[in-house]
Design an enzyme around this catalytic site. Sequence first.
Site, PDB file in Angstrom:
ATOM      1  N   CYS A  70      -7.613  -7.919   1.040  1.00  0.00           N
ATOM      2  CA  CYS A  70      -8.402  -6.692   1.156  1.00  0.00           C
ATOM      3  C   CYS A  70      -8.220  -6.121   2.555  1.00  0.00           C
ATOM      4  O   CYS A  70      -8.426  -6.834   3.547  1.00  0.00           O
ATOM      5  CB  CYS A  70      -9.876  -7.006   0.894  1.00  0.00           C
ATOM      6  SG  CYS A  70     -11.017  -5.640   1.189  1.00  0.00           S
ATOM      7  N   CYS A 177      -4.756   0.398   0.547  1.00  0.00           N
ATOM      8  CA  CYS A 177      -5.830  -0.368  -0.094  1.00  0.00           C
ATOM      9  C   CYS A 177      -5.168  -1.224  -1.156  1.00  0.00           C
ATOM     10  O   CYS A 177      -4.323  -0.726  -1.923  1.00  0.00           O
ATOM     11  CB  CYS A 177      -6.864   0.564  -0.718  1.00  0.00           C
ATOM     12  SG  CYS A 177      -8.082  -0.259  -1.779  1.00  0.00           S
TER      13      CYS A 177
END
Length: 261
Positions: A70, A177
């Site tokens: 992440c 992302c």
Amino acid sequence: MKIALMDSGIGLLAATAAVRRLRPDADLVLSLDPDGMPWGPRTPEDLTGRALAVAEAAAAHRPDGLIIGCNTATVHALPTLRARLEPGIPVVGTVPAIKPAAAGGGPVAIWATPATTGSPYQRGLIKDFADGVPVTEVPCHGLAEAVEHADETAIDAAVAAAAALTPDDVTTVVLGCTHYELVAERIRAAVRRPGFPPLVLHGSAGAVAAQALRRLGEQPTPGAAATGTLTVLLSGREGTLPEAALTYAEGRLLKATSPAG
């Protein structure tokens, strides 16, 4: 060998699939946080606390290394996780692939969450690695959430909105992302402009998987027998891959190549 990966949700699938392809024999532990997701809107302190709990749940399974799958958690929690777990468990973060994208000369667009877009962190990466290359920061409203829930209509809308903010002359898109890598081809199709060269996409999954093996002193052995198991932790509780994960090729790969999970 056992490798753990963590995220609030299924954004870690891309890096997990990359690890599985490089080492089909590795046992994998996926630590997600359905009770606390999404992490993006949380304060840095709150996010770090959630990330630490998820990391410690993974650490209880005694992995040889931990990947933070992440971008947002890497920005805010990497120093804390390394202080808590290293040197016993090496921790590898996920950074947007701005450096290799800029090496192509651009123009470059960086698709990222609204919280990351324009942040000092991302601006610092641009300054360090893309000096002199035209870069457009594109906030992707709702795209990570849509991907997380496999909401096809919302994915299409979010991709179309971000594509409309992407200049026509962009040759390279950085997927800033980890969720976005799960819909990379849809992004490519939306941004592709007739008459321009094929669009180049840069994700982080492959580089992160390779870096994790290097940190562990291991080599890729993609031809090894697919004996690696899959353990899924949901806010610390053992469970199974979320149903939405099987919407994506990466989730189906894990299901098909893992004796358990």
